[in-house]
Design a protein around this motif. Structure first.
Motif, PDB file in Angstrom:
ATOM      1  N   ALA A 180       5.222  65.480   4.480  1.00  0.00           N
ATOM      2  CA  ALA A 180       4.491  64.232   4.698  1.00  0.00           C
ATOM      3  C   ALA A 180       5.036  63.126   3.806  1.00  0.00           C
ATOM      4  O   ALA A 180       4.973  63.222   2.573  1.00  0.00           O
ATOM      5  N   ARG A 181       5.552  62.085   4.424  1.00  0.00           N
ATOM      6  CA  ARG A 181       5.946  60.889   3.692  1.00  0.00           C
ATOM      7  C   ARG A 181       4.686  60.112   3.332  1.00  0.00           C
ATOM      8  O   ARG A 181       3.768  59.989   4.143  1.00  0.00           O
ATOM      9  N   PRO A 182       4.599  59.546   2.124  1.00  0.00           N
ATOM     10  CA  PRO A 182       3.408  58.765   1.740  1.00  0.00           C
ATOM     11  C   PRO A 182       3.287  57.497   2.580  1.00  0.00           C
ATOM     12  O   PRO A 182       4.269  57.021   3.151  1.00  0.00           O
ATOM     13  N   PRO A 183       2.084  56.926   2.664  1.00  0.00           N
ATOM     14  CA  PRO A 183       1.908  55.658   3.382  1.00  0.00           C
ATOM     15  C   PRO A 183       2.791  54.560   2.807  1.00  0.00           C
ATOM     16  O   PRO A 183       3.038  54.492   1.605  1.00  0.00           O
ATOM     17  N   GLN A 184       3.261  53.689   3.706  1.00  0.00           N
ATOM     18  CA  GLN A 184       4.193  52.627   3.357  1.00  0.00           C
ATOM     19  C   GLN A 184       3.581  51.250   3.612  1.00  0.00           C
ATOM     20  O   GLN A 184       2.613  51.111   4.351  1.00  0.00           O
ATOM     21  N   VAL A 185       4.189  50.240   3.005  1.00  0.00           N
ATOM     22  CA  VAL A 185       3.806  48.855   3.290  1.00  0.00           C
ATOM     23  C   VAL A 185       4.386  48.475   4.642  1.00  0.00           C
ATOM     24  O   VAL A 185       5.570  48.710   4.908  1.00  0.00           O
ATOM     25  N   ASN A 186       3.563  47.883   5.491  1.00  0.00           N
ATOM     26  CA  ASN A 186       4.002  47.541   6.842  1.00  0.00           C
ATOM     27  C   ASN A 186       3.555  46.122   7.159  1.00  0.00           C
ATOM     28  O   ASN A 186       2.354  45.839   7.248  1.00  0.00           O
ATOM     29  N   GLU A 187       4.516  45.228   7.325  1.00  0.00           N
ATOM     30  CA  GLU A 187       4.200  43.813   7.524  1.00  0.00           C
ATOM     31  C   GLU A 187       3.529  43.545   8.858  1.00  0.00           C
ATOM     32  O   GLU A 187       2.736  42.608   8.980  1.00  0.00           O
ATOM     33  N   ASP A 188       3.825  44.349   9.879  1.00  0.00           N
ATOM     34  CA  ASP A 188       3.170  44.159  11.173  1.00  0.00           C
ATOM     35  C   ASP A 188       1.675  44.421  11.043  1.00  0.00           C
ATOM     36  O   ASP A 188       0.848  43.650  11.548  1.00  0.00           O
ATOM     37  N   LEU A 189       1.313  45.475  10.351  1.00  0.00           N
ATOM     38  CA  LEU A 189      -0.102  45.802  10.154  1.00  0.00           C
ATOM     39  C   LEU A 189      -0.786  44.737   9.299  1.00  0.00           C
ATOM     40  O   LEU A 189      -1.911  44.313   9.590  1.00  0.00           O
ATOM     41  N   LEU A 190      -0.105  44.284   8.254  1.00  0.00           N
ATOM     42  CA  LEU A 190      -0.689  43.247   7.392  1.00  0.00           C
ATOM     43  C   LEU A 190      -0.895  41.947   8.161  1.00  0.00           C
ATOM     44  O   LEU A 190      -1.885  41.241   7.942  1.00  0.00           O
ATOM     45  N   ARG A 191       0.036  41.633   9.062  1.00  0.00           N
ATOM     46  CA  ARG A 191      -0.104  40.407   9.858  1.00  0.00           C
ATOM     47  C   ARG A 191      -1.339  40.469  10.738  1.00  0.00           C
ATOM     48  O   ARG A 191      -2.088  39.493  10.855  1.00  0.00           O
ATOM     49  N   HIS A 192      -1.563  41.629  11.371  1.00  0.00           N
ATOM     50  CA  HIS A 192      -2.757  41.773  12.209  1.00  0.00           C
ATOM     51  C   HIS A 192      -4.031  41.696  11.373  1.00  0.00           C
ATOM     52  O   HIS A 192      -5.043  41.153  11.828  1.00  0.00           O
ATOM     53  N   ARG A 193      -3.986  42.227  10.162  1.00  0.00           N
ATOM     54  CA  ARG A 193      -5.164  42.145   9.299  1.00  0.00           C
ATOM     55  C   ARG A 193      -5.463  40.711   8.902  1.00  0.00           C
ATOM     56  O   ARG A 193      -6.621  40.292   8.888  1.00  0.00           O
ATOM     57  N   ARG A 194      -4.419  39.949   8.575  1.00  0.00           N
ATOM     58  CA  ARG A 194      -4.628  38.542   8.219  1.00  0.00           C
ATOM     59  C   ARG A 194      -5.188  37.767   9.400  1.00  0.00           C
ATOM     60  O   ARG A 194      -6.095  36.935   9.236  1.00  0.00           O
TER      61      ARG A 194
END
Length: 338
Positions: free
Chosen positions: A275-289
């Motif tokens: 299992a790779r740890p969770p990563q920073v994802n700009e697409d997800l952050l954009r939807h959250r903003r």
């Protein structure tokens, strides 16, 4: 074990040493359908996820990519699409929806598999449909065909910083070569899931061995129903292993699939930690903003103040849960090999 639980610190201290030794053994897991020789990356101390981007120039996206996977979904921030909708019409697209909503609509066609090849790769178990029947997933207007499916133990994606016991990935490819992955988080229950026993029974015992055209997987309707009833998260991400290429469309069911503890232990003993740890994802952050801006535009100022206070408490809760997740990994690794 459904999700991580708080554990006594004394137990955690005793468990750290054997787990550290366990994690020092590379157990690579490639997302793409490959039978290449043992790769030069893994999940150990010297070649694990934190080092992938430095191992080779072609792996640089593992540290420089902007839309990496897996991710941690926040139930209060990330939209769940297609809840309580039939697969046939709920995700087929609605002309009345916004362009963004239509691009996130999913339709899965997955008839039962009368023949499946299964391979023990040492670091994972991979199943490949061998009956010649087409299976597809449409995301927006893009069609993808099923290539293979495999398992990670424990899960790579998280919900509210919580791991699940395992995660199954159904890898699809478009005619242009782009990938889309349909993921199912898996939680343990006391009783075995008889619908999935057939594909687990014939897993070869030795690394490198395969069973050709012997397995059957007839419970595909269970997966499609789970996706339709519980909805799904979706975002643009990447491969979860080197070369960590971006531009992979992810669809992750919001409701977990249930397998028996013994079934999961069987997989864990074959797959190991992958299992790779969770990563920073700009697409997800954009939807959250974007979602936050829409909520703020319809909220009164008094509500905003209360929301800020609640957000601060959520940060504290999340930080505590991360520590809980570490304890879970310790227990998971020990339990899988006892």
């Amino acid at each position: 074990m459904k999700r991580a639980q708080h554990l006594p610190l004394a137990f955690l201290a005793v468990a750290v040493l054997p787990v550290a030794l366990f994690l020092s053994n590379p157990t690579p897991l490639a997302l793409a359908d490959s039978t290449a020789a043992q790769p030069d990356w893994g999940y150990g101390a010297s070649n694990g996820p934190e080092h992938w981007g430095d191992l080779k120039p072609e792996y640089r996206m593992c540290k420089d990519g902007k839309q990496q996977s897996p991710v941690n979904f926040e139930s209060k921030l990330d939209a769940i699409h297609g809840v309580n909708a039939s697969n046939a019409d709920a995700q087929s697209g609605d002309a009345a929806g916004t362009k963004e909503e239509n691009e996130m609509r999913v339709n899965v066609t997955m008839p039962p598999m009368s023949a499946v090849n299964v391979t023990n790769l040492g670091h994972t178990v991979r199943w490949t449909p061998a009956d010649g029947v087409g299976r597809s997933m449409n995301v927006g207007n893009v069609a993808y065909s099923l290539v293979q499916f495999h398992v990670h133990t424990p899960s790579e994606h998280r919900i509210d910083n919580m791991y699940y016991d395992a995660e199954m990935h159904f890898v699809h490819s478009s005619t242009s070569g782009h990938l889309a992955v349909l993921g199912f988080l898996i939680e343990a229950t006391d009783a075995n899931n008889t619908d999935f026993q057939a594909v687990l029974d014939d897993v070869p015992k030795e690394e490198g061995d395969s069973e050709m055209d012997t397995d059957r997987f007839t419970a595909t309707n269970v997966l499609v129903d789970l996706l339709g009833k519980g909805g799904y998260f979706t975002y643009n991400g990447s491969l979860t292993s080197p070369p960590c290429s971006d531009n992979v469309r992810w669809v992750v069911a919001a409701s977990p699939l249930q397998l028996g503890r013994l079934q999961i232990k069987q997989l864990a003993r074959t797959v190991g930690f992958s299992a790779r740890p969770p990563q920073v994802n700009e697409d997800l952050l954009r939807h959250r903003r974007s979602s936050s801006q829409r909520q703020n535009s319809t909220s009164a100022p008094s509500h905003l103040n209360g929301g800020d206070q609640k957000s601060s408490s959520d940060v504290v809760r999340a930080s505590r849960t991360v520590g809980c997740g570490v304890a879970f990994l310790v227990v998971w690794a020990l339990a899988s090999w006892l």
